[in-house]
Design a protein around this motif. Structure first.
Motif, mmCIF file in Angstrom:
data_model
loop_
_atom_site.group_PDB
_atom_site.id
_atom_site.type_symbol
_atom_site.label_atom_id
_atom_site.label_comp_id
_atom_site.label_asym_id
_atom_site.label_seq_id
_atom_site.Cartn_x
_atom_site.Cartn_y
_atom_site.Cartn_z
ATOM 1 N N ASP A 177 32.452 178.594 78.260
ATOM 2 C CA ASP A 177 33.319 179.753 77.999
ATOM 3 C C ASP A 177 34.309 179.999 79.133
ATOM 4 N N ASN A 178 33.918 179.675 80.345
ATOM 5 C CA ASN A 178 34.752 179.929 81.520
ATOM 6 C C ASN A 178 35.564 178.695 81.936
ATOM 7 N N ASN A 179 35.508 177.629 81.142
ATOM 8 C CA ASN A 179 36.246 176.404 81.445
ATOM 9 C C ASN A 179 37.540 176.339 80.633
ATOM 10 N N ASN A 180 38.540 175.642 81.164
ATOM 11 C CA ASN A 180 39.817 175.507 80.471
ATOM 12 C C ASN A 180 39.831 174.387 79.443
ATOM 13 N N VAL A 181 39.000 173.355 79.649
ATOM 14 C CA VAL A 181 39.013 172.197 78.751
ATOM 15 C C VAL A 181 37.610 171.947 78.201
ATOM 16 N N ASP A 182 37.546 171.126 77.139
ATOM 17 C CA ASP A 182 36.252 170.788 76.545
ATOM 18 C C ASP A 182 35.466 169.842 77.458
ATOM 19 N N ASP A 183 34.297 169.442 76.998
ATOM 20 C CA ASP A 183 33.350 168.706 77.847
ATOM 21 C C ASP A 183 33.457 167.189 77.755
ATOM 22 N N LEU A 184 34.523 166.658 77.204
ATOM 23 C CA LEU A 184 34.629 165.203 77.056
ATOM 24 C C LEU A 184 34.417 164.460 78.369
ATOM 25 N N ASN A 185 34.913 164.999 79.463
ATOM 26 C CA ASN A 185 34.748 164.328 80.762
ATOM 27 C C ASN A 185 33.318 164.435 81.305
ATOM 28 N N LEU A 186 32.466 165.281 80.702
ATOM 29 C CA LEU A 186 31.071 165.398 81.127
ATOM 30 C C LEU A 186 30.144 164.461 80.364
ATOM 31 N N TYR A 187 30.569 164.018 79.181
ATOM 32 C CA TYR A 187 29.726 163.166 78.353
ATOM 33 C C TYR A 187 29.586 161.783 78.973
ATOM 34 N N ALA A 188 28.638 161.017 78.440
ATOM 35 C CA ALA A 188 28.410 159.649 78.914
ATOM 36 C C ALA A 188 29.652 158.788 78.643
ATOM 37 N N TYR A 189 29.705 157.660 79.311
ATOM 38 C CA TYR A 189 30.836 156.726 79.196
ATOM 39 C C TYR A 189 31.047 156.335 77.726
ATOM 40 N N LYS A 190 32.283 156.454 77.253
ATOM 41 C CA LYS A 190 32.708 156.128 75.877
ATOM 42 C C LYS A 190 32.032 157.011 74.826
ATOM 43 N N GLN A 191 31.591 158.195 75.199
ATOM 44 C CA GLN A 191 30.996 159.126 74.249
ATOM 45 C C GLN A 191 31.990 160.252 73.998
ATOM 46 N N ASN A 192 32.389 160.436 72.734
ATOM 47 C CA ASN A 192 33.367 161.465 72.390
ATOM 48 C C ASN A 192 32.717 162.740 71.857
ATOM 49 N N TYR A 193 31.491 162.639 71.381
ATOM 50 C CA TYR A 193 30.770 163.785 70.840
ATOM 51 C C TYR A 193 29.304 163.691 71.243
ATOM 52 N N LEU A 194 28.621 164.826 71.182
ATOM 53 C CA LEU A 194 27.175 164.849 71.380
ATOM 54 C C LEU A 194 26.501 164.613 70.041
ATOM 55 N N ASN A 195 25.420 163.856 70.050
ATOM 56 C CA ASN A 195 24.618 163.673 68.858
ATOM 57 C C ASN A 195 23.554 164.770 68.871
ATOM 58 N N GLN A 196 23.509 165.556 67.814
ATOM 59 C CA GLN A 196 22.618 166.714 67.771
ATOM 60 C C GLN A 196 21.160 166.317 67.956
ATOM 61 N N LYS A 197 20.720 165.214 67.387
ATOM 62 C CA LYS A 197 19.317 164.802 67.481
ATOM 63 C C LYS A 197 18.982 164.184 68.833
ATOM 64 N N GLU A 198 19.899 163.438 69.439
ATOM 65 C CA GLU A 198 19.606 162.691 70.659
ATOM 66 C C GLU A 198 19.908 163.448 71.951
ATOM 67 N N ASP A 199 20.980 164.222 71.969
ATOM 68 C CA ASP A 199 21.465 164.809 73.219
ATOM 69 C C ASP A 199 21.054 166.261 73.443
ATOM 70 N N LEU A 200 20.804 167.019 72.368
ATOM 71 C CA LEU A 200 20.508 168.442 72.517
ATOM 72 C C LEU A 200 19.073 168.691 72.966
ATOM 73 N N VAL A 201 18.923 169.576 73.939
ATOM 74 C CA VAL A 201 17.608 170.035 74.381
ATOM 75 C C VAL A 201 17.191 171.219 73.514
ATOM 76 N N GLY A 202 18.161 172.048 73.128
ATOM 77 C CA GLY A 202 17.873 173.179 72.268
ATOM 78 C C GLY A 202 19.036 174.143 72.181
ATOM 79 N N THR A 203 18.900 175.104 71.293
ATOM 80 C CA THR A 203 19.873 176.176 71.103
ATOM 81 C C THR A 203 19.322 177.434 71.762
ATOM 82 N N VAL A 204 20.172 178.168 72.453
ATOM 83 C CA VAL A 204 19.740 179.377 73.156
ATOM 84 C C VAL A 204 19.432 180.466 72.134
#
Length: 166
Positions: free
Chosen positions: A102-129
């Protein structure tokens, strides 16, 4: 202090730690998450969550929705990231998510793994708050970031164990 008292103290301490471990594993099973409780480590989600807030996670929802705050882990990095779902794509088999703090200017593409454009809900998510406690996790941050606080706390615990009368 005799041997019997020392053994009693040791067994009491072992009981406390094993009880805490059992409770943690039970909560993990109920929430379907290997880490059902996390502490916010940065200010990227302000004003929604502050640094030091404790978050409670749930990972039993079929799909995350746009606007949900999720915790995810990137392959090769050990620190979970708490950000909001900005965009989602799905078919019958999988859901792909794009997140942003919420406090960032850009999306998280630069935080993801190499050549990853999206998070996979089953593999990458720890949970929903699903809930939080404000500022109570700041002790965890102090312990991990300040070596003097960590050693001082360990010293106090050691002195307490040495001088306890029971």
């Amino acid at each position: 202090m005799n041997l019997r008292q020392q053994l009693t103290q040791f067994l009491t301490l072992a009981y406390v730690f094993s009880s805490a471990f059992i409770v943690w594993k039970a909560v993990s099973l109920v929430a379907n998450s290997h880490s059902p409780i996390v502490v916010v480590l940065s200010g990227s989600m302000e004003p929604a969550f502050q640094r030091g807030d404790i978050l409670f996670l749930w990972n039993r929802d079929a799909r995350a929705k746009v606007g949900d705050v999720v915790v995810y882990e990137v392959k090769g990095k050990s620190i979970p990231i708490v950000h909001r779902v900005m965009r989602e794509h799905h078919n019958d088999k999988k859901q792909l998510l794009l997140t942003k703090g919420d406090n960032n200017n850009v999306d998280d593409l630069n935080l993801y793994a190499y050549k990853q454009n999206y998070l996979n809900q089953k593999e990458d998510l720890v949970g929903t708050v699903k809930g939080y406690l404000p500022k109570l996790g700041y002790v965890t941050i102090l312990i991990s970031e300040n070596q003097y606080f960590k050693f001082g706390l360990l010293g106090l615990l050691g002195l307490s164990a040495l001088f306890s009368s029971e």
